[in-house]
Write a protein that holds these residues in place. Structure first.
Motif, PDB file in Angstrom:
ATOM      1  N   LEU A  76     -40.631  -4.064 -69.777  1.00 15.30           N
ATOM      2  CA  LEU A  76     -40.777  -4.485 -68.383  1.00 15.30           C
ATOM      3  C   LEU A  76     -42.044  -5.303 -68.140  1.00 15.30           C
ATOM      4  O   LEU A  76     -42.261  -5.783 -67.029  1.00 15.30           O
ATOM      5  CB  LEU A  76     -40.791  -3.245 -67.476  1.00 15.30           C
ATOM      6  N   TYR A  77     -42.885  -5.448 -69.155  1.00 12.79           N
ATOM      7  CA  TYR A  77     -44.157  -6.155 -68.973  1.00 12.79           C
ATOM      8  C   TYR A  77     -43.992  -7.560 -68.399  1.00 12.79           C
ATOM      9  O   TYR A  77     -44.737  -7.958 -67.496  1.00 12.79           O
ATOM     10  CB  TYR A  77     -44.919  -6.234 -70.294  1.00 12.79           C
ATOM     11  N   PRO A  78     -43.043  -8.367 -68.878  1.00 17.18           N
ATOM     12  CA  PRO A  78     -42.970  -9.750 -68.385  1.00 17.18           C
ATOM     13  C   PRO A  78     -42.466  -9.889 -66.954  1.00 17.18           C
ATOM     14  O   PRO A  78     -42.454 -10.997 -66.416  1.00 17.18           O
ATOM     15  CB  PRO A  78     -41.986 -10.410 -69.370  1.00 17.18           C
ATOM     16  N   VAL A  79     -42.062  -8.791 -66.315  1.00 21.60           N
ATOM     17  CA  VAL A  79     -41.532  -8.872 -64.955  1.00 21.60           C
ATOM     18  C   VAL A  79     -42.604  -9.338 -63.972  1.00 21.60           C
ATOM     19  O   VAL A  79     -42.326 -10.109 -63.041  1.00 21.60           O
ATOM     20  CB  VAL A  79     -40.958  -7.505 -64.517  1.00 21.60           C
ATOM     21  N   ALA A  80     -43.821  -8.888 -64.169  1.00 28.65           N
ATOM     22  CA  ALA A  80     -44.891  -9.147 -63.196  1.00 28.65           C
ATOM     23  C   ALA A  80     -45.548 -10.504 -63.427  1.00 28.65           C
ATOM     24  O   ALA A  80     -45.588 -11.023 -64.542  1.00 28.65           O
ATOM     25  CB  ALA A  80     -45.946  -8.050 -63.282  1.00 28.65           C
ATOM     26  N   ASP A  81     -46.086 -11.068 -62.347  1.00 34.69           N
ATOM     27  CA  ASP A  81     -46.951 -12.243 -62.433  1.00 34.69           C
ATOM     28  C   ASP A  81     -48.366 -11.742 -62.697  1.00 34.69           C
ATOM     29  O   ASP A  81     -48.928 -11.002 -61.885  1.00 34.69           O
ATOM     30  CB  ASP A  81     -46.928 -13.037 -61.127  1.00 34.69           C
ATOM     31  N   SER A  82     -48.945 -12.127 -63.824  1.00 32.28           N
ATOM     32  CA  SER A  82     -50.269 -11.636 -64.173  1.00 32.28           C
ATOM     33  C   SER A  82     -50.850 -12.503 -65.263  1.00 32.28           C
ATOM     34  O   SER A  82     -50.220 -13.456 -65.743  1.00 32.28           O
ATOM     35  CB  SER A  82     -50.187 -10.185 -64.682  1.00 32.28           C
ATOM     36  N   TYR A  83     -52.080 -12.151 -65.705  1.00 29.97           N
ATOM     37  CA  TYR A  83     -52.641 -12.906 -66.813  1.00 29.97           C
ATOM     38  C   TYR A  83     -51.876 -12.635 -68.110  1.00 29.97           C
ATOM     39  O   TYR A  83     -51.944 -13.429 -69.054  1.00 29.97           O
ATOM     40  CB  TYR A  83     -54.141 -12.646 -66.984  1.00 29.97           C
ATOM     41  N   MET A  84     -51.120 -11.527 -68.177  1.00 29.20           N
ATOM     42  CA  MET A  84     -50.339 -11.270 -69.381  1.00 29.20           C
ATOM     43  C   MET A  84     -49.123 -12.185 -69.480  1.00 29.20           C
ATOM     44  O   MET A  84     -48.610 -12.434 -70.567  1.00 29.20           O
ATOM     45  CB  MET A  84     -49.931  -9.802 -69.451  1.00 29.20           C
ATOM     46  N   THR A  85     -48.661 -12.699 -68.337  1.00 30.47           N
ATOM     47  CA  THR A  85     -47.574 -13.673 -68.359  1.00 30.47           C
ATOM     48  C   THR A  85     -48.089 -15.095 -68.154  1.00 30.47           C
ATOM     49  O   THR A  85     -47.303 -16.033 -68.002  1.00 30.47           O
ATOM     50  CB  THR A  85     -46.520 -13.344 -67.281  1.00 30.47           C
ATOM     51  N   ASN A  86     -49.423 -15.243 -68.139  1.00 31.38           N
ATOM     52  CA  ASN A  86     -50.061 -16.569 -68.163  1.00 31.38           C
ATOM     53  C   ASN A  86     -49.919 -17.340 -66.860  1.00 31.38           C
ATOM     54  O   ASN A  86     -50.111 -18.556 -66.836  1.00 31.38           O
ATOM     55  CB  ASN A  86     -49.471 -17.400 -69.312  1.00 31.38           C
ATOM     56  N   VAL A  87     -49.591 -16.649 -65.763  1.00 30.90           N
ATOM     57  CA  VAL A  87     -49.337 -17.384 -64.529  1.00 30.90           C
ATOM     58  C   VAL A  87     -50.397 -17.139 -63.460  1.00 30.90           C
ATOM     59  O   VAL A  87     -50.227 -17.566 -62.317  1.00 30.90           O
ATOM     60  CB  VAL A  87     -47.940 -17.036 -63.952  1.00 30.90           C
ATOM     61  N   ASN A  88     -51.491 -16.472 -63.821  1.00 29.94           N
ATOM     62  CA  ASN A  88     -52.527 -16.263 -62.811  1.00 29.94           C
ATOM     63  C   ASN A  88     -53.347 -17.519 -62.567  1.00 29.94           C
ATOM     64  O   ASN A  88     -54.091 -17.606 -61.595  1.00 29.94           O
ATOM     65  CB  ASN A  88     -53.447 -15.101 -63.195  1.00 29.94           C
ATOM     66  N   VAL A  89     -53.208 -18.514 -63.455  1.00 32.50           N
ATOM     67  CA  VAL A  89     -53.882 -19.803 -63.273  1.00 32.50           C
ATOM     68  C   VAL A  89     -52.815 -20.864 -63.016  1.00 32.50           C
ATOM     69  O   VAL A  89     -51.925 -21.068 -63.846  1.00 32.50           O
ATOM     70  CB  VAL A  89     -54.712 -20.179 -64.510  1.00 32.50           C
ATOM     71  N   PRO A  90     -52.851 -21.549 -61.878  1.00 30.40           N
ATOM     72  CA  PRO A  90     -51.829 -22.547 -61.553  1.00 30.40           C
ATOM     73  C   PRO A  90     -51.715 -23.618 -62.640  1.00 30.40           C
ATOM     74  O   PRO A  90     -52.702 -24.076 -63.200  1.00 30.40           O
ATOM     75  CB  PRO A  90     -52.348 -23.155 -60.237  1.00 30.40           C
ATOM     76  N   GLY A  91     -50.479 -23.995 -62.929  1.00 35.39           N
ATOM     77  CA  GLY A  91     -50.235 -25.054 -63.895  1.00 35.39           C
ATOM     78  C   GLY A  91     -49.953 -24.577 -65.305  1.00 35.39           C
ATOM     79  O   GLY A  91     -49.506 -25.361 -66.149  1.00 35.39           O
ATOM     80  N   LYS A  92     -50.217 -23.309 -65.586  1.00 38.60           N
ATOM     81  CA  LYS A  92     -49.947 -22.798 -66.927  1.00 38.60           C
ATOM     82  C   LYS A  92     -48.484 -22.380 -67.053  1.00 38.60           C
ATOM     83  O   LYS A  92     -47.882 -21.900 -66.088  1.00 38.60           O
ATOM     84  CB  LYS A  92     -50.857 -21.605 -67.237  1.00 38.60           C
ATOM     85  N   PRO A  93     -47.901 -22.525 -68.243  1.00 43.69           N
ATOM     86  CA  PRO A  93     -46.509 -22.122 -68.429  1.00 43.69           C
ATOM     87  C   PRO A  93     -46.370 -20.611 -68.448  1.00 43.69           C
ATOM     88  O   PRO A  93     -47.286 -19.897 -68.872  1.00 43.69           O
ATOM     89  CB  PRO A  93     -46.149 -22.722 -69.792  1.00 43.69           C
ATOM     90  N   ARG A  94     -45.237 -20.120 -67.998  1.00 41.89           N
ATOM     91  CA  ARG A  94     -44.995 -18.673 -68.020  1.00 41.89           C
ATOM     92  C   ARG A  94     -44.617 -18.267 -69.440  1.00 41.89           C
ATOM     93  O   ARG A  94     -43.531 -18.568 -69.926  1.00 41.89           O
ATOM     94  CB  ARG A  94     -43.894 -18.290 -67.043  1.00 41.89           C
ATOM     95  N   VAL A  95     -45.532 -17.574 -70.106  1.00 41.97           N
ATOM     96  CA  VAL A  95     -45.349 -17.114 -71.479  1.00 41.97           C
ATOM     97  C   VAL A  95     -45.979 -15.740 -71.580  1.00 41.97           C
ATOM     98  O   VAL A  95     -47.089 -15.525 -71.081  1.00 41.97           O
ATOM     99  CB  VAL A  95     -46.033 -18.059 -72.493  1.00 41.97           C
ATOM    100  N   PHE A  96     -45.281 -14.803 -72.231  1.00 44.30           N
ATOM    101  CA  PHE A  96     -45.895 -13.489 -72.387  1.00 44.30           C
ATOM    102  C   PHE A  96     -46.918 -13.554 -73.516  1.00 44.30           C
ATOM    103  O   PHE A  96     -46.600 -13.976 -74.633  1.00 44.30           O
ATOM    104  CB  PHE A  96     -44.847 -12.411 -72.673  1.00 44.30           C
TER     105      PHE A  96
END
Length: 535
Positions: free
Chosen positions: A486-506
């Motif tokens: 379930l880790y990739p479900v959330a928006d966070s630094y673990m899914t690389n999306v806490n910084v705008p413009g970065k791709p969503r990657v676990f």
């Protein structure tokens, strides 16, 4: 400036826990090396993150080096979860005790790391005018080192005091009698808010995404329990190295869906009072893989929040999670929820009342302006890749690391990246890194790297580089393992999306610390398949 005619064997970037251990291992060899550190002292993350209430969330007796039995026995931790000052004292003690300061060039930021293919070495430049060549580079810059600037208009317009938890001043600010706004409720916000509220006249907390947090149950360590733990350090360290999390936390193999309500409640209560979110995550085998199972834990924590927080609307906002327990960093706190029972502490739910801008006098949300004397930004880091990209790394044909990783990090074993020979990454993306005890992970990586350097020297190998096919397989494996949870479900630094413009990657590897250690050990024992070794 001309290159130093004496080419270094190894250049190490960073003098936190990772860089220091690399320096220790290198100092025991005959290799010529230098450590570059942008700060004026050792410590890395623990040098800069000195905000009120900053402390570790791994037990002190485990969040410490294991390489020296003398060090383990002589250092005395005062608390179960050490605070930032004590951890920094420990790191400084290690640097002094093992004579590591002499290898470190402080107040020096690395500005470029460029591969010279003809000479088969790296050329490192710094903001101090250095140009140094090194056969090998070890980046030990940490995953949480580059502050993330808030995406809020008007930051510079505020006329009061502004502080960032990720770069706190060395002279402690005085909050007595002041109106303080805190933006952000991740780990640093959750740790600092109760402390700030102890002296401030008013505290307004701006929460966008509520965090899961459990009481740390922190306390002074008793001499008898410390002595008992130290008497069995070899056994404890062996268990840490073979465990899933790099700690002494052990889990259960049964499903929550087959357990009785009484047994579920008993285990959850045990973890809550143990001060261990790791315990909660492994209280049943399917907590982090099955949403229905996870929802049982979420309901338990929600009930705890409503039991502690008197104002039901505030409690509901604090417990308004839209993501599974554990899929973002779970925090440990000291009286965080209880702090909202204090009459001078207020919560603004930014999802319902979004921040429009920072003004000269405070913060304006959709509902209006709130005036503050101080604003504290607890907005986290450009995690995993932020600091690596700032080093200006260029590999073969001048390719920038950030371009090679434009669709997300690409590594083999989280240790090397194709196109960037002789460059090692310590506890970076696609390794267990931030989901395990990072001190164990540091020792694991540095020991592996040192063995690889010994192998190269013994075999006359001049370059070592991740093979493209092995890299592709590892990237796919990291994703498969991550997305089975379930880790990739959330928006966070673990899914690389806490910084705008970065791709969503676990980003981290979830295969387990012990299993990962077995895999990289087999790779070394088999002569480094998956790496291209050139003479």
């Amino acid at each position: 400036m001309p290159i130093d005619p004496g080419v270094l064997d190894v250049a190490v970037v960073g003098a936190g826990l990772g860089g220091l251990y690399a320096a220790y291992r290198l100092s025991a060899s005959s290799r010529r090396f230098r450590v570059f550190e942008s700060a004026p002292d050792v410590g890395g993350t623990w040098f800069y993150n000195r905000y009120p209430g900053a402390r570790c969330d791994v037990d002190s007796l485990q969040y410490s080096y294991s390489f020296s039995e003398d060090l383990q026995q002589e250092w005395v931790w005062s608390e179960r979860f050490a605070g930032q000052p004590e951890i920094l004292d420990y790191i400084r003690h290690v640097a002094s005790r093992f004579d590591l300061y002499r290898h470190i060039q402080f107040d020096t930021r690395v500005t470029s790391v460029e591969w010279d293919d003809r000479a088969a070495h790296w050329v490192i430049t710094t903001d101090q005018g250095d140009t140094v060549a090194a056969k090998w580079v070890i980046t030990a810059v940490g995953c949480l080192s580059t502050p993330k600037r808030p995406e809020i208009d008007g930051l510079e317009s505020f006329t009061g005091e502004s502080y960032y938890t990720n770069s706190w001043p060395h002279e402690e600010p005085d909050f007595v009698g002041k109106r303080v706004g805190v933006i952000g409720t991740g780990s640093s916000g959750i740790q600092s808010i109760p402390v700030i509220a102890g002296s401030a006249a008013e505290v307004t907390v701006y929460q966008r995404t509520p965090a899961y947090t459990m009481p740390a149950m922190n306390r002074p360590l008793e001499a008898a329990e410390v002595a008992a733990h130290k008497a069995h350090y070899p056994r404890h360290r062996a268990q840490e190295r073979t465990s899933r999390s790099g700690t002494l936390v052990t889990g259960h193999s049964d499903s929550i869906l087959a357990a009785s309500d009484d047994e579920i409640h008993r285990r959850f209560e045990e973890c809550w009072h143990a001060g261990s979110f790791g315990c909660a995550l492994v209280s049943f085998a399917d907590i982090i893989t099955d949403r229905e199972a996870n929802d049982r834990l979420v309901a338990f924590v929600r009930d705890k929040v409503h039991t502690i927080v008197a104002d039901k609307a505030v409690a509901s906002a604090l417990a308004s999670w839209e993501y599974p327990f554990g899929s973002r960093r779970v925090c440990l706190d000291t009286d965080y929820y209880a702090t909202f029972n204090r009459p001078h502490v207020h919560l603004v739910d930014v999802k319902k009342d979004p921040i429009a801008e920072v003004t000269p006098r405070g913060v304006r949300t959709r509902s209006g302006e709130r005036e503050h004397d101080v604003i504290v930004y607890a907005t986290g880091f450009d995690a995993f890749t932020g600091t690596l990209f700032r080093l200006g790394i260029r590999g073969r044909s001048g390719v920038r690391l950030e371009d090679a990783w434009a669709q997300g990090p690409r590594t083999y074993l989280g240790i090397q990246s194709s196109g960037f020979p002789n460059l090692f990454i310590v506890v970076g993306p696609q390794s267990p890194s931030l989901v395990v005890n990072v001190v164990r992970a540091i020792e694991q990586h540095v020991d592996w790297i040192m063995d690889a350097l010994d192998h190269a020297d013994a075999g006359g190998i001049t370059t070592m580089e991740a093979a493209p096919a092995a890299e592709t397989e590892w990237v796919s494996h990291v994703a498969d393992v991550g997305y089975a949870t379930l880790y990739p479900v959330a928006d966070s630094y673990m899914t690389n999306v806490n910084v705008p413009g970065k791709p969503r990657v676990f980003m981290p590897y979830l295969g387990g610390f012990g299993s990962y250690g077995d895999r990289i050990s087999r790779v070394a024992a088999d002569g480094y398949p998956g790496f291209v070794l050139s003479r």
